[in-house]
Each structure stands twice: as C-alpha cells, then as structure tokens.
Design an enzyme around this catalytic site. Structure first.
Site, short mmCIF file in Angstrom:
data_model
loop_
_atom_site.label_atom_id
_atom_site.label_comp_id
_atom_site.label_asym_id
_atom_site.label_seq_id
_atom_site.Cartn_x
_atom_site.Cartn_y
_atom_site.Cartn_z
N VAL A 1 2.39 6.72 13.47
CA VAL A 1 1.71 5.60 12.80
C VAL A 1 2.56 4.33 12.96
CG1 VAL A 1 0.73 4.75 10.64
CG2 VAL A 1 0.49 7.15 11.24
N LYS B 1 0.85 -1.20 0.00
CA LYS B 1 0.00 0.00 0.00
C LYS B 1 0.88 1.24 0.00
CE LYS B 1 -1.92 2.76 3.02
NZ LYS B 1 -1.85 4.00 2.22
N GLU C 1 10.71 1.84 9.66
CA GLU C 1 11.62 2.95 9.34
C GLU C 1 10.84 4.22 9.60
OE1 GLU C 1 14.63 2.63 8.76
OE2 GLU C 1 14.67 0.50 8.28
P1 NDP Z 1 2.10 8.44 7.86
O1 NDP Z 1 2.91 7.73 8.84
O2 NDP Z 1 0.77 8.97 8.24
O3 NDP Z 1 1.88 7.54 6.54
C1 NDP Z 1 2.78 6.53 6.09
C2 NDP Z 1 1.98 5.38 5.49
O4 NDP Z 1 1.20 4.76 6.53
C3 NDP Z 1 0.96 5.83 4.44
O5 NDP Z 1 0.86 4.84 3.43
C4 NDP Z 1 -0.30 5.93 5.24
O6 NDP Z 1 -1.47 5.85 4.46
C5 NDP Z 1 -0.16 4.73 6.14
N1 NDP Z 1 -1.02 4.77 7.32
C6 NDP Z 1 -1.61 5.83 7.90
N2 NDP Z 1 -2.37 5.44 8.93
C7 NDP Z 1 -2.26 4.09 9.03
C8 NDP Z 1 -2.82 3.10 9.88
N3 NDP Z 1 -3.66 3.41 10.86
N4 NDP Z 1 -2.47 1.82 9.68
C9 NDP Z 1 -1.63 1.47 8.69
N5 NDP Z 1 -1.09 2.36 7.82
C10 NDP Z 1 -1.39 3.66 7.99
O7 NDP Z 1 2.94 9.60 7.30
P2 NDP Z 1 2.37 10.81 6.47
O8 NDP Z 1 2.49 10.38 5.07
O9 NDP Z 1 1.05 11.32 6.89
O10 NDP Z 1 3.39 11.91 6.92
C11 NDP Z 1 3.25 12.52 8.21
C12 NDP Z 1 4.55 12.68 8.87
O11 NDP Z 1 5.26 11.43 8.91
C13 NDP Z 1 5.50 13.60 8.14
O12 NDP Z 1 5.26 14.91 8.43
C14 NDP Z 1 6.81 13.11 8.66
O13 NDP Z 1 7.08 13.68 9.89
C15 NDP Z 1 6.63 11.63 8.81
N6 NDP Z 1 7.12 10.84 7.71
C16 NDP Z 1 8.28 10.15 7.84
C17 NDP Z 1 8.79 9.42 6.81
C18 NDP Z 1 10.05 8.66 6.91
O14 NDP Z 1 10.58 8.23 5.89
N7 NDP Z 1 10.58 8.45 8.09
C19 NDP Z 1 8.12 9.35 5.54
C20 NDP Z 1 6.87 10.08 5.48
C21 NDP Z 1 6.40 10.77 6.55
P3 NDP Z 1 -2.19 7.14 3.86
O15 NDP Z 1 -1.35 8.33 4.17
O16 NDP Z 1 -2.29 6.84 2.41
O17 NDP Z 1 -3.52 7.23 4.51
#
Ligand code: NDP
Length: 502
Positions: A246, A189, A264
C-alpha cells in the site's frame, strides 16, 4: 507450548459508538453508514464507528485546507502552538487508562504493554512541543554587500496521515504532533480495525484548544477514503505507515499531483549473533524481539542470523524461554502475547509456518494457532534450518514467528542480512567493538541496535532503507519534514542589472 491465559468473559461491556471529527464537529458519515470492530481476543463487537465516504473525505480535506489558508493555527506563534501540544500531552496522560483499554480490546494487545505505548506517545507529544519553538531557517550575510539571503521554513500545508492497526496510538504520535508543531493542518485516517483511540485523541485535541478544522479524523477503508486522501489536489503531503504494497500505491497516487510523501513500511529485521556475545542477554532480546506485540510489528526481530557454532545451543535456550511466555487474554496483567488482529491474518501466519516446513525448515517450538472460543491467537514459534531463499526468511510474516538462519563468516552474515528488499532495523551482538561497528556500518538499515534490541527514544530518528520506507520520523528534524523551504533573496542599495547602466 507457551503458557496459555484463556480470555475471561467481558462483563457489562456494551458497544462503544464513535463519530468522526470534521471541521470541529462530531458527525455521522454520509448515508449513516457504520463500521464495527470485533475484539480479536473475544470475538464480540466492541466499537462502532461512523464510516466516511469519499465525499466525507473531501469535506475533511476542504476543512483542513480552509483552516490552513484562512485560519489562525499556521499564523500563531510557535510558543502558542507548543503550549497547546503540551496541554494535549497532559490530557493524554489523564485519559491513559481509557485509551489503553480501547487499544487493548480493539487490537488484542496486552493492556500492560499498551500503557507503556501511551506513556511513550506522551513523551513524543512533549518532544514535538519543544521542537516547535526551535523551528527556524538560515541567513546568509556572506553574499556580498548587495545581497542578504534568508531561508525560511514554512508549514507545508495540508497533510494526510494514514496509520495502521498495530500501534494505533503510538504511530499517530510519530506524525501528528510534528505536523501540528510546524503549523500544518491534517486529515487523519486510522486503520478501520482500530480507530477508537485516534478518535479519543480528537476529543483531547479539541479540549486542548486546537482550532476547528486543524485536525480532522475520518474512519473508513483505504480504497474508499485513503485513495482520496492521497490523490486530492488540496493535500500537500502524505505521511503513511503500513504495508510496503500500500506504501507503493500511496506513492503512485501522490505522484499524480507531486505531493511530498513520507513512508514507514515493513521490515524483516535480523539479529546477528557472534560467538563472543553475551548470550544470556541476547536470548531475552530474541524472545522479546520476536514475540512483542505478537510479532505484529514492523521492527520485529523476525530473523536470527546465528554463528553456526552457537546455533543449536541458542535455539534450545530460546525455546526454553519461549515456554514461559504467556499468550492469551490481553486484559490479564500477566499476558505478554495477545490476539492476532483478524482471522484472515492468522491464516496468513499459519500459511507461512506450513510453507516453511514444506520447504525444509523445522518447527523447533510452537507452530500452531490457538483458538480460545471466538478469539484468535498464535503460539510463539521458532523455525530452525531456514535458508535465505525461503519466503519466511524474506517476507514480513507479522506474527510471533522467528526464523533461524546460520553463518560461518562475518561477510556471509552481512550478505544474508542485506540480500532482501527490506532495510528497517537490525541487531548486532558481540563483545567485540570492531565486530559491532563493522557490521553496523555495512548493514543497510535505518536503525542498528548493538547488544540490545528495539530500544528507542523520541530524539532518535526512525525509518527504513530500501523498501522499508522513505524519510525519517522522530528526531530533531521531525518538524522540518512538515515544512517547505522558501528563499528570500534581498537586494540592498541601487540595483545594477542586465540592461540597466552599470
Ligand atoms: P495496510 O498497508 O493495508 O494498511 C495501512 C493503512 O493504509 C490503513 O489505514 C489502511 O486502511 C490504509 N490503506 C489501505 N489501502 C489504501 C489505499 N488504497 N490508499 C490509502 N490508504 C490505504 O496494512 P494492513 O493494515 O492491511 O496490514 C497488512 C500488512 O501490512 C501486515 O500484514 C504487515 O505486513 C504490514 N504492516 C506494516 C506495518 C508497519 O508498521 N510497517 C503496520 C501495519 C501493517 P484500512 O486498512 O482501514 O482499509
């Protein structure tokens, strides 16, 4: 202010429609629902994906389970799997421009940068293909005449792979080829914001010869389908990249059925600079570390920990370099900093900057949002006078915002670096070997760069200490992470035992 590159109008660009991949077929979601992606640089809809429901996620998991339990993929020779992964790598190369354009327009990333990411992904697919053939266990011929011990490595089973929006094609490459190399089957996903390139990858994998059901790709929201992927009893492992919040939820969900979890997560990565460092090289790395991918990068070098004696000079030099950074149209070949992923995220970044200013930090450069038409961008920003307790020094901003802190002694620098919840990566800058090694060994982070920043290679493991994650990706053990260990304890000759006569 940095150099602004206003986005050019997108001519003749229609909306690209995508279906999901379940059990080898391209399908619509239950009820025909769709999700649309608006390009963050241009404010227009560029992609429309079939949206999965919880029932669609279950269908994908069932297909992956069947492909694992009954299918050919886990039973093929590693050589056969390896050849398919190599073919996938070549097909990715052939479609590099198409994939790069899609990531650039959906994520707002500079096209020139994404081309490098896709090339990096190709290298990772090839590395995984090589590792596939070296996966092996152990044997113990030292347990006495009556025993031979063999330790097998078996594919762990069905893996849920959940990825974020910041490096859509690169992050799935850090997971999927290794899971496939081990013989696992997967449900993937991508982020609902940037699903296009992962769906193109699905086309590529089908063409490369990956059997139906081995890779299933669904698009949907985390709470609706991600939660099914992390709780379903037919899933054996979850590999997640995203926010620490998350990630924590993912671990709690997976705990219900005791799945293996690889995480990660976020980072607040420091670059520690001593007075004897090569400052010409460092200031370039500081600008790169902070502004690369608009700072939307778990590895961003978002904290500078500067020796007090050089701080004013270094901040001035970084501000001078920042003036030349080109911000704007991701499709312009000169652009270095593209758009911010969503308007809500831009507001969050602005909130961190104003919060730091209210807490006593100074905006030494930038600090403002840039709105070109309906697109959203953030100026490269330097905050000086930041102190360790400020939110901007401790929390992941995920924007092009550099926080500058100072230190007097090596011990103080190490204390500042380690006194937060994250531990993903760090940079140390000094011409003194002892300083680099001493600091490198005491900093609690998964990667330490010495006199460089954000370099990487498929061979080098990547992951975090503390709340930056759990487990490591890449490196020679990356395929093993997707396996279970099984012991074969074999008896040789007549067995003597508990109640049998000796
Ligand atoms: P999220 O952690 O919200 O999202 C990462 C993935 O997890 C997406 O595919 C998201 O789906 C999915 N996800 C969200 N909620 C759930 C759940 N309850 N169960 C399982 N999967 C879930 O990151 P965001 O994309 O919203 O970014 C928010 C913050 O996260 C950023 O501001 C940053 O601080 C951090 N981040 C860190 C990253 C890294 O590489 N360490 C990468 C990206 C973000 P969907 O969003 O499609 O609903």
């Amino acid at each position: 202010m940095a150099v602004l590159v206003a986005p050019k109008a997108l001519e003749n660009l229609g909306v690209r429609d995508f279906h999901m991949l379940i059990d080898g077929a391209w399908v619509s979601g239950e009820g025909g629902r769709t999700l649309e992606r608006v390009a963050p640089s241009h404010g227009i809809t560029v992609s429309r994906y079939a949206q999965a429901s919880a029932a669609d996620a279950e269908r994908a998991i069932t297909a992956a389970r069947h492909a694992f339990d009954e299918g050919h993929w886990p039973r093929m020779t590693a050589s056969e799997r390896s050849h398919i992964l190599l073919k996938a790598a070549s097909l990715i190369e052939t479609r590099l421009e198409e994939i790069a354009y899609l990531d650039a327009i959906e994520a707002g990333k500079p096209l020139s940068q994404v081309r490098g990411e896709i090339a990096g992904a190709v290298d990772i697919w090839r590395y995984a293909a090589a590792l596939a053939r070296d996966l092996h266990g152990e044997s113990y011929n030292t347990l006495g005449d009556g025993t031979l011990g063999v330790v097998l490595r078996e594919a762990i089973g069905v893996v849920s792979i959940i990825t974020p929006w910041n490096f859509p094609f690169l992050i799935v490459a850090q997971k999927l080829p290794f899971a496939l190399a081990a013989g696992c089957t997967c449900v993937v996903k991508p982020s609902e914001l940037t699903s296009g390139s992962t769906l193109l990858l699905g086309e590529i994998l089908m063409e490369a010869g990956v059997p139906a059901g081995v890779v299933n790709i669904i698009v949907g929201t985390g709470p609706e389908v991600g939660s099914v992927m992390t709780t379903h009893r037919d899933v054996d492992m979850v590999s997640f990249t995203g926010s620490t919040g998350v990630g924590r939820l993912t671990m709690a969900n997976a705990a219900q059925t005791l799945k293996k979890v690889s995480l990660e997560l976020g980072g607040k990565n420091p670059q520690i600079v001593f007075p004897d460092a090569n400052l010409d090289e460092f200031v370039d790395a500081a600008v790169f570390g902070a502004y690369f991918n608009a700072g939307e990068c778990c590895n961003a070098g978002s904290r500078l920990i500067l020796h007090r004696s050089i701080a004013d000079d270094v901040v001035r030099r970084i501000a001078d370099l920042s003036r030349g950074v080109k911000v704007g149209d991701p499709l312009d070949p000169l652009t270095q900093v593209g758009a911010i992923i969503t308007p809500q995220h831009l507001e969050k970044i602005e909130g961190y900057v104003s919060g730091a200013a209210n807490a006593g930090a100074s905006v030494a450069f930038g600090g403002e949002a840039i709105r070109f038409g309906a697109g959203q961008f953030m100026a490269p920003t330097i905050l000086s006078g930041v102190t360790p307790e400020m939110a901007v020094a401790r929390e992941e901003v995920f924007g092009p915002v550099l926080s500058v802190l100072t230190f007097e002694t090596r011990e103080e620098a190490i204390r500042i670096v380690n006194d937060i919840d994250y531990g993903l990566s760090a940079g140390v800058w000094s011409r003194d070997f002892d300083t680099c090694l001493t600091v490198g060994r005491k900093v609690r982070a998964g990667t330490i760069w010495m006199n460089t920043f954000m370099d990487g290679a498929s061979e080098l493991p990547f992951g975090g200490y503390k709340q930056s994650g759990q487990g490591r990706e890449l490196g020679r053990h990356a395929v093993e992470d997707y396996t279970e260990t099984k012991t074969l304890n074999m008896h040789i000759g007549a067995r003597t035992g508990w109640w049998m006569p000796r």
